[in-house]
Design an enzyme around this catalytic site. Structure first.
Site, PDB file in Angstrom:
ATOM      1  N   LEU A   4       0.827  -1.210   0.000  1.00 19.12           N
ATOM      2  CA  LEU A   4       0.000   0.000   0.000  1.00 19.12           C
ATOM      3  C   LEU A   4       0.862   1.261   0.000  1.00 19.12           C
ATOM      4  CD1 LEU A   4      -2.634  -1.056   2.704  1.00 19.12           C
ATOM      5  CD2 LEU A   4      -2.527  -1.675   0.281  1.00 19.12           C
ATOM      6  N   ALA A   5       2.175   1.096  -0.022  1.00 25.33           N
ATOM      7  CA  ALA A   5       3.089   2.237   0.100  1.00 25.33           C
ATOM      8  C   ALA A   5       3.080   3.085  -1.155  1.00 25.33           C
ATOM      9  CB  ALA A   5       4.503   1.739   0.377  1.00 25.33           C
ATOM     10  N   ALA A   6       3.013   4.403  -0.977  1.00 19.42           N
ATOM     11  CA  ALA A   6       3.047   5.316  -2.119  1.00 19.42           C
ATOM     12  C   ALA A   6       3.122   6.754  -1.635  1.00 19.42           C
ATOM     13  CB  ALA A   6       1.796   5.156  -2.987  1.00 19.42           C
ATOM     14  N   GLN A   7       3.627   7.621  -2.503  1.00 19.35           N
ATOM     15  CA  GLN A   7       3.354   9.056  -2.379  1.00 19.35           C
ATOM     16  C   GLN A   7       2.026   9.185  -3.102  1.00 19.35           C
ATOM     17  OE1 GLN A   7       2.171  12.349  -2.327  1.00 19.35           O
ATOM     18  NE2 GLN A   7       2.855  12.276  -4.464  1.00 19.35           N
ATOM     19  N   SER A   8       0.935   9.303  -2.360  1.00 16.74           N
ATOM     20  CA  SER A   8      -0.378   9.086  -2.960  1.00 16.74           C
ATOM     21  C   SER A   8      -1.212  10.346  -3.167  1.00 16.74           C
ATOM     22  CB  SER A   8      -1.179   8.100  -2.095  1.00 16.74           C
ATOM     23  OG  SER A   8      -1.305   8.577  -0.769  1.00 16.74           O
ATOM     24  N   SER A  51      -4.633   1.947  -8.941  1.00 14.37           N
ATOM     25  CA  SER A  51      -5.461   3.118  -8.688  1.00 14.37           C
ATOM     26  C   SER A  51      -6.310   3.487  -9.899  1.00 14.37           C
ATOM     27  CB  SER A  51      -4.561   4.308  -8.325  1.00 14.37           C
ATOM     28  OG  SER A  51      -5.283   5.518  -8.333  1.00 14.37           O
ATOM     29  N   GLU A  53      -6.682   6.350 -10.822  1.00 12.03           N
ATOM     30  CA  GLU A  53      -5.976   7.441 -11.487  1.00 12.03           C
ATOM     31  C   GLU A  53      -5.197   6.949 -12.707  1.00 12.03           C
ATOM     32  OE1 GLU A  53      -5.798  10.788 -11.044  1.00 12.03           O
ATOM     33  OE2 GLU A  53      -7.316  10.756  -9.460  1.00 12.03           O
ATOM     34  N   TYR A  75       1.703  10.645 -10.425  1.00 15.03           N
ATOM     35  CA  TYR A  75       1.196   9.573  -9.568  1.00 15.03           C
ATOM     36  C   TYR A  75       0.550   8.480 -10.408  1.00 15.03           C
ATOM     37  CZ  TYR A  75      -2.013   7.147  -6.413  1.00 15.03           C
ATOM     38  OH  TYR A  75      -2.717   6.187  -5.726  1.00 15.03           O
ATOM     39  N   HIS A 105     -11.348   5.885  -2.139  1.00 16.49           N
ATOM     40  CA  HIS A 105     -11.872   5.262  -0.920  1.00 16.49           C
ATOM     41  C   HIS A 105     -11.568   6.183   0.260  1.00 16.49           C
ATOM     42  CE1 HIS A 105      -8.084   3.591  -2.363  1.00 16.49           C
ATOM     43  NE2 HIS A 105      -7.679   3.432  -1.114  1.00 16.49           N
ATOM     44  N   ARG A 110      -8.877   9.559   6.494  1.00 19.91           N
ATOM     45  CA  ARG A 110      -8.270  10.165   5.316  1.00 19.91           C
ATOM     46  C   ARG A 110      -7.414  11.361   5.730  1.00 19.91           C
ATOM     47  NH1 ARG A 110      -6.539   9.126   0.420  1.00 19.91           N
ATOM     48  NH2 ARG A 110      -8.447   8.864  -0.830  1.00 19.91           N
TER      49      ARG A 110
END
Length: 249
Positions: A4-8, A51, A53, A75, A105, A110
């Site tokens: 789940l790791a990310a610069q999101s 994603s 995106e 991203y 989500h 958040r």
């Protein structure tokens, strides 16, 4: 392994594109290679957080697992890279690797810099007399918003079958940022139009105007379904922020 790791943050990814690519894209290949080099391909089940995106400039509505990707941000590009790497390791090495193409989500957890939580916190703070206005970008952008807890359940379900695959996870219903504001401020009996100011700095250089997912495959093959509709989700977030901010005094 759930990656789940990310610069999101999509808007921020334009400002730190190299970092976003390193974490969101290259981070996935580092994990996949670690699995392969450690000789754990037959023992590990891997989940990649793909994603919505990735669809970007959408080629069809609604979007399914076979809809072509056209990312519109660093991203989104990094997520496409990680997604296809996951497919490649599944096909090349037999790794039990699945990708969840999750649409937006949300929950009370958040981050406060994301537009949804920014809106719900503004509604709560304004209702409590702690703030008198807030700033947003494109109010007409439409997203398919669901409850994060439902989507995490989908992640788990993807790793249970014997055969890995990719799945869209979405509600199939879209709402604009404007509608999100209307519902959020309606919870506290206010009209968001009295408090919002449009600020150009919150617009993206290239916008994603509409995202709407088709989760038929996840429903049919995994037995997954949503439990929380849009209005319930927004209300939950506003009420959480009201309680949290009020408790702080």
């Amino acid at each position: 392994i759930y990656n789940l790791a990310a610069q999101s943050h999509v808007r921020v990814s334009f400002d730190i594109s190299e970092y976003t690519g390193n974490v969101t894209g290259m981070g996935a290949i580092r994990i996949l290679e670690a699995i392969r080099e450690a000789g754990l391909v037959e023992k590990v089940r891997y989940y990649q957080a793909s994603s919505s995106e990735m669809y970007g400039l959408v080629q069809e509505v609604p979007q399914t697992e076979t809809t072509p990707f056209w990312p519109r941000s660093p991203y989104g590009c990094a997520k496409v890279f990680a997604h296809w790497l996951t497919v490649n390791y599944r096909e090349s090495y037999g790794l039990h690797a699945s990708s969840g193409i999750l649409f937006n989500h949300e929950s009370p957890r958040r981050g406060e810099t994301f537009v949804t939580r920014k809106i719900t916190r503004a509604a709560a703070r304004i209702a409590l007399g702690l703030q008198d206005k807030f700033y947003l970008g494109n109010l007409d952008a439409k997203r398919d918003w669901g409850f994060a807890k439902d989507y995490v359940r989908a992640m788990y379900l993807m790793l249970q079958p014997g055969t890995p695959d990719d799945y869209v996870v979405a509600t199939g219903v879209t709402h604009s940022v404007r509608e999100f504001c209307e519902v959020a401020f309606g919870v506290v009996d206010l009209d968001y139009r009295d408090y919002v100011t449009i600020d150009e700095k919150f617009f993206r250089p290239s916008e994603v105007n509409l995202l709407q997912g088709d989760a038929t495959k996840a429903r049919d093959q995994l037995g997954w379904q949503t439990t929380c509709v849009f209005e319930e989700l927004v209300t939950m977030m506003v009420e959480h922020d009201l309680a949290e901010i009020d408790a702080r005094g």
